[in-house]
Write an enzyme that holds these catalytic residues in place. Structure first.
Site, PDB file in Angstrom:
ATOM      1  CG  HIS A   1      -0.460   0.198   2.529  1.00  0.00           C
ATOM      2  ND1 HIS A   1      -1.021  -0.377   3.650  1.00  0.00           N
ATOM      3  CD2 HIS A   1       0.565   0.938   2.992  1.00  0.00           C
ATOM      4  CE1 HIS A   1      -0.357   0.008   4.722  1.00  0.00           C
ATOM      5  NE2 HIS A   1       0.626   0.809   4.344  1.00  0.00           N
TER       6      HIS A   1
ATOM      7  CG  HIS B   1      -0.170   5.832   6.318  1.00  0.00           C
ATOM      8  ND1 HIS B   1      -1.160   5.113   5.684  1.00  0.00           N
ATOM      9  CD2 HIS B   1       0.889   5.004   6.403  1.00  0.00           C
ATOM     10  CE1 HIS B   1      -0.700   3.900   5.394  1.00  0.00           C
ATOM     11  NE2 HIS B   1       0.534   3.812   5.818  1.00  0.00           N
TER      12      HIS B   1
ATOM     13  CG  HIS C   1       8.371  -1.084   4.600  1.00  0.00           C
ATOM     14  ND1 HIS C   1       7.506  -2.057   5.025  1.00  0.00           N
ATOM     15  CD2 HIS C   1       7.676   0.081   4.695  1.00  0.00           C
ATOM     16  CE1 HIS C   1       6.334  -1.514   5.342  1.00  0.00           C
ATOM     17  NE2 HIS C   1       6.415  -0.204   5.159  1.00  0.00           N
TER      18      HIS C   1
ATOM     19  CD  GLU D   1       2.826  -1.212   6.458  1.00  0.00           C
ATOM     20  OE1 GLU D   1       2.469  -0.166   7.005  1.00  0.00           O
ATOM     21  OE2 GLU D   1       3.187  -1.262   5.276  1.00  0.00           O
TER      22      GLU D   1
HETATM   23  C1  DHB Z   1       5.755   4.259   2.328  1.00  0.00           C
HETATM   24  C2  DHB Z   1       4.623   4.455   3.101  1.00  0.00           C
HETATM   25  C3  DHB Z   1       3.924   3.380   3.554  1.00  0.00           C
HETATM   26  O1  DHB Z   1       2.775   3.544   4.246  1.00  0.00           O
HETATM   27  C4  DHB Z   1       4.337   2.104   3.296  1.00  0.00           C
HETATM   28  O2  DHB Z   1       3.617   1.090   3.811  1.00  0.00           O
HETATM   29  C5  DHB Z   1       5.481   1.903   2.524  1.00  0.00           C
HETATM   30  C6  DHB Z   1       6.164   2.984   2.051  1.00  0.00           C
HETATM   31  C7  DHB Z   1       6.496   5.442   1.819  1.00  0.00           C
HETATM   32  O3  DHB Z   1       6.185   6.559   2.233  1.00  0.00           O
HETATM   33  O4  DHB Z   1       7.387   5.253   0.994  1.00  0.00           O
HETATM   34 FE    FE Z   2       2.036   1.904   5.386  1.00  0.00          FE
END
Ligand code: DHB
Ligand code: FE
Length: 279
Positions: free
Chosen positions: A12, A59, A193, A240
Site C-alpha cells: 500500500h 497514516h 521495510h 504492519e
Molecule cells: C511508504 C509508506 C507506507 O505507508 C508504506 O507502507 C510503505 C512505504 C512510503 O512513504 O514510501
Molecule cells: Fe504503510
C-alpha cells in the site's frame, strides 16, 4: 448468507498509487509489480465480489495524535478521497456498505472487539494505493469497500495474535450476515521495510518469502510472534504485516495460494497473493 470468496495481499505504499496516476505500470521499475497485479485483476473480474473488506492503516490522515483508534471500522455509505498534502488523487469517492458495516460493528462488539465506528474516515494511500491498482474506477468502482484500519504506527499497537483473531471474528460476522454477498478480503502493506533510523532501507527477502509461506500454511505460528520479532526480521515498518494476518484470519484453515509475486523494490519488499478458501 455472506460468503468470503478469498483473500488478497497487496502493498500500500503511496508510490504505487502515484505509478497508477502516471500510467507508469510498464516502466522498467514498476513492471515487476504491476505484472503481479494482472492475475489479481483477472481473478477479481472473474469472481466479481460485491464487497471488499480492506485491512489497512491510517497514516495520520484521518486520525492524528489527539485520537488514535486501535481499530477503526468505516461504515460510511461513501468514503472520501483524502488529501494527504499534495491534493486529492483524481479518483471518484469509494462506495461503502453501511448495512454490512453495522453488522460487522455489532458482531465484533458482541465478540469482545470494540472498533471505533467511523461515519467519516477519508481514505489515504493505505487504502487507495491497493484499490486503484486492483480495481477499475471508471465510470465507477465495481465494489463496495468496508475499511478496517488498524493502528500500526503509534505504539501500543495491537498484537499479531489480536489481529489474527480480529480476522477470525470478521470471518464469523460475514458468515452470519443474512444477505447473499460475495466478499473479498484485502490485507495491505509490508512486507519488509524500514523508513526511519539506522536501518533505513532495510529489506529481508528471505524473511518475506518465509512469511508468505507461513501465512498460507501456518498462520498461527505467525500470530504467535511478537512485534519485536517482526521488526528484527523485516524492519520497523514491516510490523504492519499484522494487517495481512487479519486478512488470513478471515479465511478457512486451509487455503490454496493461486497467485503469489514478490518484488524487491528500492525501499520495500512488495508482496502480492491471492488465497482461495479450501476448508
Ligand atoms: C511508504 C509508506 C507506507 O505507508 C508504506 O507502507 C510503505 C512505504 C512510503 O512513504 O514510501
Ligand atoms: Fe504503510
Amino acid at each position: 448468507m455472506g460468503r468470503i470468496i478469498g483473500g488478497l495481499g497487496s502493498p500500500h505504499a503511496p508510490a504505487v498509487g502515484a505509478a497508477v496516476d502516471r500510467h507508469d505500470e510498464d516502466s522498467a521499475y514498476w513492471k515487476p509489480l504491476f505484472d503481479g497485479y494482472k492475475p489479481m485483476r483477472a481473478w477479481l473480474e472473474r469472481e466479481r465480489p460485491d464487497v471488499c473488506i480492506l485491512f489497512s492503516n491510517d497514516h495520520f490522515t484521518s486520525f492524528f495524535l489527539d485520537v488514535i483508534p486501535t481499530f477503526a471500522l468505516g461504515v460510511a455509505g461513501t468514503h472520501e478521497i483524502a488529501d494527504e498534502g499534495w491534493g486529492r488523487r483524481a479518483l471518484p469517492p469509494v462506495p461503502g456498505d453501511t448495512e454490512l458495516g453495522w453488522h460487522l460493528a455489532r458482531s465484533l462488539v458482541e465478540e469482545g472487539f470494540d472498533p471505533a465506528v467511523c461515519h467519516r474516515m477519508p481514505l489515504d494511500h493505505g487504502c487507495l494505493a491497493p484499490l486503484s491498482a486492483l480495481f477499475p474506477w471508471e465510470p465507477a468502482w465495481p465494489v463496495r469497500v468496508i475499511p478496517i484500519l488498524v493502528n500500526v504506527l503509534h505504539f501500543p499497537i495491537p498484537t499479531p495474535a489480536r489481529c489474527f483473531e480480529l480476522g477470525r471474528a470478521v470471518g464469523r460476522a460475514v458468515a452470519s450476515y443474512e444477505d447473499d454477498v460475495k466478499v473479498v478480503v484485502l490485507g495491505t502493506g509490508g512486507l519488509s521495510h524500514q523508513l526511519t533510523g539506522e536501518r533505513f532501507g532495510f529489506i529481508n527477502p528471505h524473511w518475506d518469502a518465509e512469511f508468505l509461506d507461513r501465512l498460507e500454511r501456518d498462520p498461527e505460528s505467525l500470530a504467535a510472534l511478537g512485534h519485536r520479532d517482526y521488526i528484527e526480521r523485516g524492519g520497523s515498518e514491516s510490523v504492519e504485516v499484522i494487517l495481512w494476518l487479519a486478512m488470513r484470519g478471515t479465511l478457512a484453515k486451509r487455503v490454496r495460494c493461486v497467485h503469489r509475486n514478490y518484488y524487491h523494490a528500492t525501499l520495500t519488499g512488495y508482496g502480492q497473493v491471492v488465497f482461495e478458501n479450501v476448508g
